[in-house]
Design a protein around this motif. Sequence first.
Motif, PDB file in Angstrom:
ATOM      1  N   ARG A  47       6.756  22.163  -4.896  1.00  0.00           N
ATOM      2  CA  ARG A  47       5.755  21.297  -5.536  1.00  0.00           C
ATOM      3  C   ARG A  47       6.211  19.838  -5.537  1.00  0.00           C
ATOM      4  N   GLN A  48       7.487  19.623  -5.832  1.00  0.00           N
ATOM      5  CA  GLN A  48       8.012  18.257  -5.874  1.00  0.00           C
ATOM      6  C   GLN A  48       7.969  17.621  -4.481  1.00  0.00           C
ATOM      7  N   ILE A  49       8.375  18.365  -3.465  1.00  0.00           N
ATOM      8  CA  ILE A  49       8.349  17.855  -2.088  1.00  0.00           C
ATOM      9  C   ILE A  49       6.912  17.561  -1.672  1.00  0.00           C
ATOM     10  N   GLN A  50       6.003  18.500  -1.934  1.00  0.00           N
ATOM     11  CA  GLN A  50       4.600  18.325  -1.569  1.00  0.00           C
ATOM     12  C   GLN A  50       4.007  17.090  -2.235  1.00  0.00           C
ATOM     13  N   THR A  51       4.329  16.868  -3.492  1.00  0.00           N
ATOM     14  CA  THR A  51       3.822  15.701  -4.217  1.00  0.00           C
ATOM     15  C   THR A  51       4.301  14.410  -3.565  1.00  0.00           C
ATOM     16  N   GLU A  52       5.586  14.324  -3.269  1.00  0.00           N
ATOM     17  CA  GLU A  52       6.140  13.102  -2.672  1.00  0.00           C
ATOM     18  C   GLU A  52       5.569  12.834  -1.289  1.00  0.00           C
ATOM     19  N   VAL A  53       5.535  13.856  -0.437  1.00  0.00           N
ATOM     20  CA  VAL A  53       5.043  13.681   0.931  1.00  0.00           C
ATOM     21  C   VAL A  53       3.563  13.295   0.910  1.00  0.00           C
ATOM     22  N   THR A  54       2.774  13.983   0.092  1.00  0.00           N
ATOM     23  CA  THR A  54       1.344  13.696   0.014  1.00  0.00           C
ATOM     24  C   THR A  54       1.087  12.286  -0.479  1.00  0.00           C
ATOM     25  N   CYS A  55       1.783  11.866  -1.521  1.00  0.00           N
ATOM     26  CA  CYS A  55       1.604  10.505  -2.046  1.00  0.00           C
ATOM     27  C   CYS A  55       1.939   9.457  -0.989  1.00  0.00           C
ATOM     28  N   ASP A  56       3.034   9.642  -0.262  1.00  0.00           N
ATOM     29  CA  ASP A  56       3.413   8.696   0.790  1.00  0.00           C
ATOM     30  C   ASP A  56       2.360   8.655   1.895  1.00  0.00           C
ATOM     31  N   GLN A  57       1.844   9.819   2.285  1.00  0.00           N
ATOM     32  CA  GLN A  57       0.828   9.864   3.334  1.00  0.00           C
ATOM     33  C   GLN A  57      -0.455   9.167   2.892  1.00  0.00           C
ATOM     34  N   VAL A  58      -0.884   9.411   1.663  1.00  0.00           N
ATOM     35  CA  VAL A  58      -2.111   8.783   1.157  1.00  0.00           C
ATOM     36  C   VAL A  58      -1.938   7.271   1.074  1.00  0.00           C
ATOM     37  N   GLN A  59      -0.794   6.816   0.577  1.00  0.00           N
ATOM     38  CA  GLN A  59      -0.557   5.374   0.478  1.00  0.00           C
ATOM     39  C   GLN A  59      -0.563   4.717   1.862  1.00  0.00           C
ATOM     40  N   ALA A  60       0.057   5.371   2.847  1.00  0.00           N
ATOM     41  CA  ALA A  60       0.072   4.825   4.208  1.00  0.00           C
ATOM     42  C   ALA A  60      -1.337   4.792   4.792  1.00  0.00           C
ATOM     43  N   PHE A  61      -2.117   5.837   4.555  1.00  0.00           N
ATOM     44  CA  PHE A  61      -3.481   5.888   5.059  1.00  0.00           C
ATOM     45  C   PHE A  61      -4.340   4.795   4.438  1.00  0.00           C
ATOM     46  N   ILE A  62      -4.227   4.605   3.116  1.00  0.00           N
ATOM     47  CA  ILE A  62      -5.007   3.575   2.425  1.00  0.00           C
ATOM     48  C   ILE A  62      -4.619   2.191   2.929  1.00  0.00           C
ATOM     49  N   ALA A  63      -3.339   1.950   3.094  1.00  0.00           N
ATOM     50  CA  ALA A  63      -2.884   0.640   3.580  1.00  0.00           C
ATOM     51  C   ALA A  63      -3.441   0.364   4.973  1.00  0.00           C
ATOM     52  N   LYS A  64      -3.451   1.372   5.822  1.00  0.00           N
ATOM     53  CA  LYS A  64      -3.958   1.208   7.186  1.00  0.00           C
ATOM     54  C   LYS A  64      -5.480   1.045   7.180  1.00  0.00           C
ATOM     55  N   ALA A  65      -6.175   1.777   6.325  1.00  0.00           N
ATOM     56  CA  ALA A  65      -7.631   1.733   6.268  1.00  0.00           C
ATOM     57  C   ALA A  65      -8.142   0.411   5.697  1.00  0.00           C
ATOM     58  N   ARG A  66      -7.310  -0.292   4.970  1.00  0.00           N
ATOM     59  CA  ARG A  66      -7.730  -1.564   4.371  1.00  0.00           C
ATOM     60  C   ARG A  66      -7.792  -2.676   5.411  1.00  0.00           C
ATOM     61  N   ILE A  67      -7.204  -2.471   6.569  1.00  0.00           N
ATOM     62  CA  ILE A  67      -7.195  -3.481   7.611  1.00  0.00           C
ATOM     63  C   ILE A  67      -8.425  -3.293   8.496  1.00  0.00           C
ATOM     64  N   CYS A  68      -9.172  -4.353   8.703  1.00  0.00           N
ATOM     65  CA  CYS A  68     -10.345  -4.297   9.554  1.00  0.00           C
ATOM     66  C   CYS A  68      -9.916  -4.167  11.017  1.00  0.00           C
ATOM     67  N   SER A  69     -10.483  -3.194  11.702  1.00  0.00           N
ATOM     68  CA  SER A  69     -10.109  -2.983  13.114  1.00  0.00           C
ATOM     69  C   SER A  69     -10.648  -4.075  14.023  1.00  0.00           C
ATOM     70  N   SER A  70     -11.611  -4.833  13.548  1.00  0.00           N
ATOM     71  CA  SER A  70     -12.186  -5.914  14.363  1.00  0.00           C
ATOM     72  C   SER A  70     -11.415  -7.219  14.238  1.00  0.00           C
ATOM     73  N   CYS A  71     -11.078  -7.579  12.997  1.00  0.00           N
ATOM     74  CA  CYS A  71     -10.445  -8.895  12.791  1.00  0.00           C
ATOM     75  C   CYS A  71      -9.001  -8.810  12.284  1.00  0.00           C
ATOM     76  N   ASP A  72      -8.498  -7.592  12.052  1.00  0.00           N
ATOM     77  CA  ASP A  72      -7.123  -7.391  11.561  1.00  0.00           C
ATOM     78  C   ASP A  72      -6.847  -8.033  10.212  1.00  0.00           C
ATOM     79  N   ARG A  73      -7.888  -8.174   9.379  1.00  0.00           N
ATOM     80  CA  ARG A  73      -7.704  -8.699   8.040  1.00  0.00           C
ATOM     81  C   ARG A  73      -8.152  -7.645   7.042  1.00  0.00           C
ATOM     82  N   ALA A  74      -7.732  -7.831   5.804  1.00  0.00           N
ATOM     83  CA  ALA A  74      -8.123  -6.888   4.750  1.00  0.00           C
ATOM     84  C   ALA A  74      -9.609  -6.973   4.472  1.00  0.00           C
TER      85      ALA A  74
END
Length: 74
Positions: A47-74
């Motif tokens: 459970r502890q491993i799953q929590t850490e890995v999942t949180c890191d993956q979600v944070q990385a996904f959100i950070a990447k999704a916040r960048i516009c693919s057209s202009c490379d800005r938030a």
Amino acid sequence: MQWTLKLERIDEEGVLQSRAIGHIERPELASEADLGLTHEDGKYLIRQIQTEVTCDQVQAFIAKARICSSCDRA
């Protein structure tokens, strides 16, 4: 006896991040029943491993999704 489980991750910049994610305490070995981890210990650690890995993956996904693919800005 006590153990601390640490999870290490290397981020995209190559920086090592280490976190203590669990602590296990087991009695001194008095019989074979005390050998190794209990089922509950294993479930707790997973459970502890799953929590850490999942949180890191979600944070990385959100950070990447916040960048516009057209202009490379938030």
